[in-house]
Design a protein around this motif. Structure first.
Motif, PDB file in Angstrom:
ATOM      1  N   ASP A   7     -19.177  81.039  39.058  1.00  0.00           N
ATOM      2  CA  ASP A   7     -19.656  82.144  39.881  1.00  0.00           C
ATOM      3  C   ASP A   7     -18.627  83.266  39.953  1.00  0.00           C
ATOM      4  N   ALA A   8     -17.350  82.912  40.054  1.00  0.00           N
ATOM      5  CA  ALA A   8     -16.318  83.948  40.125  1.00  0.00           C
ATOM      6  C   ALA A   8     -16.259  84.745  38.828  1.00  0.00           C
ATOM      7  N   ARG A   9     -16.413  84.050  37.704  1.00  0.00           N
ATOM      8  CA  ARG A   9     -16.409  84.750  36.416  1.00  0.00           C
ATOM      9  C   ARG A   9     -17.600  85.700  36.320  1.00  0.00           C
ATOM     10  N   ALA A  10     -18.776  85.226  36.719  1.00  0.00           N
ATOM     11  CA  ALA A  10     -19.962  86.088  36.697  1.00  0.00           C
ATOM     12  C   ALA A  10     -19.801  87.258  37.664  1.00  0.00           C
ATOM     13  N   ALA A  11     -19.190  86.994  38.821  1.00  0.00           N
ATOM     14  CA  ALA A  11     -18.962  88.064  39.798  1.00  0.00           C
ATOM     15  C   ALA A  11     -18.023  89.118  39.232  1.00  0.00           C
ATOM     16  N   LEU A  12     -16.960  88.683  38.547  1.00  0.00           N
ATOM     17  CA  LEU A  12     -16.007  89.633  37.979  1.00  0.00           C
ATOM     18  C   LEU A  12     -16.668  90.491  36.908  1.00  0.00           C
ATOM     19  N   ASP A  13     -17.432  89.859  36.028  1.00  0.00           N
ATOM     20  CA  ASP A  13     -18.134  90.617  34.990  1.00  0.00           C
ATOM     21  C   ASP A  13     -19.085  91.644  35.604  1.00  0.00           C
ATOM     22  N   THR A  14     -19.812  91.212  36.620  1.00  0.00           N
ATOM     23  CA  THR A  14     -20.782  92.101  37.259  1.00  0.00           C
ATOM     24  C   THR A  14     -20.080  93.249  37.971  1.00  0.00           C
ATOM     25  N   ALA A  15     -18.984  92.928  38.677  1.00  0.00           N
ATOM     26  CA  ALA A  15     -18.240  93.962  39.398  1.00  0.00           C
ATOM     27  C   ALA A  15     -17.646  94.986  38.446  1.00  0.00           C
ATOM     28  N   ARG A  25      -6.348  83.887  45.142  1.00  0.00           N
ATOM     29  CA  ARG A  25      -6.081  82.793  46.089  1.00  0.00           C
ATOM     30  C   ARG A  25      -6.101  81.420  45.405  1.00  0.00           C
ATOM     31  N   LEU A  26      -6.433  81.394  44.124  1.00  0.00           N
ATOM     32  CA  LEU A  26      -6.537  80.130  43.386  1.00  0.00           C
ATOM     33  C   LEU A  26      -5.286  79.824  42.562  1.00  0.00           C
ATOM     34  N   ASP A  27      -4.210  80.561  42.785  1.00  0.00           N
ATOM     35  CA  ASP A  27      -3.017  80.432  41.947  1.00  0.00           C
ATOM     36  C   ASP A  27      -2.437  79.025  41.919  1.00  0.00           C
ATOM     37  N   GLU A  28      -2.587  78.288  43.010  1.00  0.00           N
ATOM     38  CA  GLU A  28      -2.002  76.947  43.074  1.00  0.00           C
ATOM     39  C   GLU A  28      -2.953  75.861  42.559  1.00  0.00           C
ATOM     40  N   ARG A  29      -4.177  76.240  42.204  1.00  0.00           N
ATOM     41  CA  ARG A  29      -5.151  75.240  41.761  1.00  0.00           C
ATOM     42  C   ARG A  29      -4.917  74.900  40.288  1.00  0.00           C
ATOM     43  N   THR A  30      -5.064  73.616  39.971  1.00  0.00           N
ATOM     44  CA  THR A  30      -4.763  73.166  38.606  1.00  0.00           C
ATOM     45  C   THR A  30      -5.982  72.643  37.852  1.00  0.00           C
ATOM     46  N   GLU A  31      -7.188  72.683  38.481  1.00  0.00           N
ATOM     47  CA  GLU A  31      -8.382  72.227  37.780  1.00  0.00           C
ATOM     48  C   GLU A  31      -8.616  73.105  36.543  1.00  0.00           C
ATOM     49  N   GLN A  32      -9.064  72.483  35.463  1.00  0.00           N
ATOM     50  CA  GLN A  32      -9.205  73.207  34.199  1.00  0.00           C
ATOM     51  C   GLN A  32     -10.114  74.429  34.309  1.00  0.00           C
ATOM     52  N   PRO A  33     -11.285  74.321  34.988  1.00  0.00           N
ATOM     53  CA  PRO A  33     -12.130  75.529  35.100  1.00  0.00           C
ATOM     54  C   PRO A  33     -11.419  76.681  35.813  1.00  0.00           C
ATOM     55  N   ILE A  34     -10.583  76.359  36.799  1.00  0.00           N
ATOM     56  CA  ILE A  34      -9.863  77.392  37.538  1.00  0.00           C
ATOM     57  C   ILE A  34      -8.763  78.004  36.666  1.00  0.00           C
ATOM     58  N   VAL A  35      -8.059  77.161  35.924  1.00  0.00           N
ATOM     59  CA  VAL A  35      -7.024  77.666  35.009  1.00  0.00           C
ATOM     60  C   VAL A  35      -7.642  78.633  34.003  1.00  0.00           C
ATOM     61  N   PHE A  83     -22.399  88.895  46.350  1.00  0.00           N
ATOM     62  CA  PHE A  83     -23.031  87.618  46.683  1.00  0.00           C
ATOM     63  C   PHE A  83     -22.520  86.479  45.793  1.00  0.00           C
ATOM     64  N   LEU A  84     -22.262  86.777  44.510  1.00  0.00           N
ATOM     65  CA  LEU A  84     -21.703  85.754  43.625  1.00  0.00           C
ATOM     66  C   LEU A  84     -20.310  85.338  44.092  1.00  0.00           C
ATOM     67  N   THR A  85     -19.533  86.291  44.576  1.00  0.00           N
ATOM     68  CA  THR A  85     -18.199  85.954  45.097  1.00  0.00           C
ATOM     69  C   THR A  85     -18.316  85.054  46.313  1.00  0.00           C
ATOM     70  N   TYR A  86     -19.270  85.359  47.182  1.00  0.00           N
ATOM     71  CA  TYR A  86     -19.475  84.499  48.357  1.00  0.00           C
ATOM     72  C   TYR A  86     -19.864  83.090  47.934  1.00  0.00           C
ATOM     73  N   ARG A  87     -20.754  82.987  46.943  1.00  0.00           N
ATOM     74  CA  ARG A  87     -21.178  81.652  46.524  1.00  0.00           C
ATOM     75  C   ARG A  87     -20.018  80.896  45.866  1.00  0.00           C
ATOM     76  N   ALA A  88     -19.171  81.611  45.138  1.00  0.00           N
ATOM     77  CA  ALA A  88     -17.991  80.969  44.544  1.00  0.00           C
ATOM     78  C   ALA A  88     -17.088  80.408  45.641  1.00  0.00           C
ATOM     79  N   GLU A  89     -16.927  81.162  46.699  1.00  0.00           N
ATOM     80  CA  GLU A  89     -16.104  80.692  47.814  1.00  0.00           C
ATOM     81  C   GLU A  89     -16.700  79.443  48.444  1.00  0.00           C
ATOM     82  N   GLY A  90     -18.026  79.444  48.593  1.00  0.00           N
ATOM     83  CA  GLY A  90     -18.679  78.263  49.155  1.00  0.00           C
ATOM     84  C   GLY A  90     -18.526  77.050  48.261  1.00  0.00           C
ATOM     85  N   ALA A  91     -18.656  77.244  46.948  1.00  0.00           N
ATOM     86  CA  ALA A  91     -18.489  76.124  46.017  1.00  0.00           C
ATOM     87  C   ALA A  91     -17.080  75.559  46.087  1.00  0.00           C
ATOM     88  N   LEU A  92     -16.111  76.431  46.262  1.00  0.00           N
ATOM     89  CA  LEU A  92     -14.721  75.965  46.357  1.00  0.00           C
ATOM     90  C   LEU A  92     -14.528  75.127  47.616  1.00  0.00           C
TER      91      LEU A  92
END
Length: 438
Positions: A390-398, A416-426, A370-379
């Motif tokens: 959310d993705a970080r929390a999802a990874l820790d939980t998984a 799928r975020l490899d091309e994103r340059t925002e600091q939180p994503i990096v 569910f955290l992964t789904y919410r991360a996708e929605g936020a993106l």
């Protein structure tokens, strides 16, 4: 569909072999081994009508069909024949054969599926239309399993189901050991009818849980075998809700593996004989998920509305253990996934958030998904910081849950975020690299 056809006859039809053709091929197989064989059309006919081939004939046939020796040793004739792309018949012998399948050790590729689309739908259809009177004819035999043993197996089964949702590293081995013991007791056929029903109920419960552990480990063919066995055992135990839920698990897996149309058809059959509102709610949610992937907005809305209505009818005291976990949190979070698939990320984020707040904290695997789904929605909503959190929390939980399926899901999202340059994503990518490398 002919449910009682012999598997060898089914194999011949698959390969377009007459009885004479098969006899000719087996004689050639014998010559290649430096042997002489008297196999002819009449002998093949006798095999398909109740005679068991001798060891040499079975070895020749296994070579011809590419069946490993270990499989012929672990399963009796004719159960080792690779004919059951077809569903097993819903008879005592068919159900025992399905249960014995889970005792065979295989080296499956992680993504391989043993049951085709048509087979999954046929399995659900056969179960849905089987006459209830057949249930009363399903079991028989001599007294051989006493009440004390049955009660012990039932207690352990319930305890193991509870443990399976946690991070216990050895629970899968314990479940397999108890399942294999129960299948062996069933195969001995020394029990009174009521004892047989209870034995099958234990086998169904354990096979169902074992299927989920394999699904979470990305062992999809093995999960299918266990859920198919659970359907059969639940049928013999007269547990319609458990059989329907196991069928719905096969449907959920089909949606997960991008086969949503299969899921819809399976669920149509599975829901037809459910009794518990919680079971119907679960099946409705899974139908909504499949409809959303198919971009069927009205079908999704109808299924979600039905899931909510059924949930309001739930009474804990009459809800079977297999769906005792079903809650508003599940409906909300899965509805969020539906709205994501239908292109409404803002609505998705709201309902997934509500689902996460209400979710039982012990359900780590569900939380990671569910955290992964919410991360996708936020993106989708262009909120990189929220998506990364959310993705970080999802990874820790998984990772904490040990479920490969959940780790793969969040890892695929991060990749799928490899091309994103925002600091939180990096920062998220760096964190994921370090976490997955440990």
């Amino acid at each position: 569909m002919e449910l009682d056809r012999h598997p060898l006859a089914h194999l011949r039809r698959q390969h377009n072999w007459s009885m004479a053709d098969l006899a000719h091929l087996l004689r050639a197989q014998a010559r290649a081994r430096g042997l002489r064989s008297g196999i002819d059309r009449n002998r093949v006919w006798r095999w398909e009508n109740g005679t068991t081939p001798n060891e040499e004939s079975q070895t020749l046939l296994a070579d011809l069909l590419g069946v490993p020796v270990v499989v012929t040793e672990q399963l009796r004739w004719p159960d080792w024949l690779p004919a059951f792309e077809q569903p097993r018949p819903f008879s005592p012998s068919g159900s025992r054969a399905a249960l014995r399948e889970v005792q065979v050790t295989r080296m499956d590729r992680r993504s391989f599926l043993v049951l085709s689309s048509s087979t999954l739908v046929d399995l659900a259809a056969d179960w849905a239309r089987i006459e209830p009177r057949h249930l009363d004819q399903a079991l028989g035999g001599r007294q051989g399993v006493d009440t004390e043993l049955l009660e012990w197996l039932e207690r352990r089964s319930l305890e193991l189901r509870t443990m399976s949702s946690g991070p216990h590293s050895h629970v899968a081995s314990l479940i397999d050991a108890h399942l294999h013991t129960t299948v062996d007791l069933i195969a001995q056929d020394r029990y009174a009818p009521e004892a047989g029903r209870r034995l099958h109920a234990v086998a169904a419960d354990l096979a169902h849980v074992a299927g989920w552990l394999r699904f979470d480990a990305d062992r999809h063919a093995d999960a299918q075998r266990h859920w198919q066995a659970a359907v059969h055992a639940a049928h013999q135990a007269r547990d319609r809700d458990l059989a329907a839920v196991a069928l719905s698990d096969l449907a959920y897996q089909a949606t997960w593996l991008s086969r949503p149309a299969d899921a819809v058809r399976i669920l149509e059959h599975a829901r037809s004989r459910t009794r518990a509102p919680a079971a119907r709610s679960l099946l409705d949610v899974r139908r909504a998920r499949a409809c959303a992937v198919l971009q069927d907005r009205s079908g999704t809305q109808r299924a979600l509305a039905s899931a909510e209505a059924e949930l309001e009818r739930v009474r804990p005291q009459s809800t079977p253990p297999v769906v005792s976990w079903m809650s508003v949190a599940d409906v909300n979070a899965d509805a969020g996934r539906c709205w994501l698939d239908l292109g409404d990320p803002a609505r998705a984020g709201t309902v997934i958030g509500a689902g996460l707040r209400e979710l039982d904290p012990r359900r780590a695997r569900t939380k990671a998904v569910f955290l992964t789904y919410r991360a996708e929605g936020a993106l989708h909503s262009r909120d990189a910081a929220a998506a990364a959190a959310d993705a970080r929390a999802a990874l820790d939980t998984a990772l904490g849950s040990g479920a490969a399926r959940c780790v793969d899901l969040v890892s695929a999202f991060i990749s799928r975020l490899d091309e994103r340059t925002e600091q939180p994503i990096v920062e998220l990518r760096a964190y994921a690299r370090d976490s997955l490398a440990e």
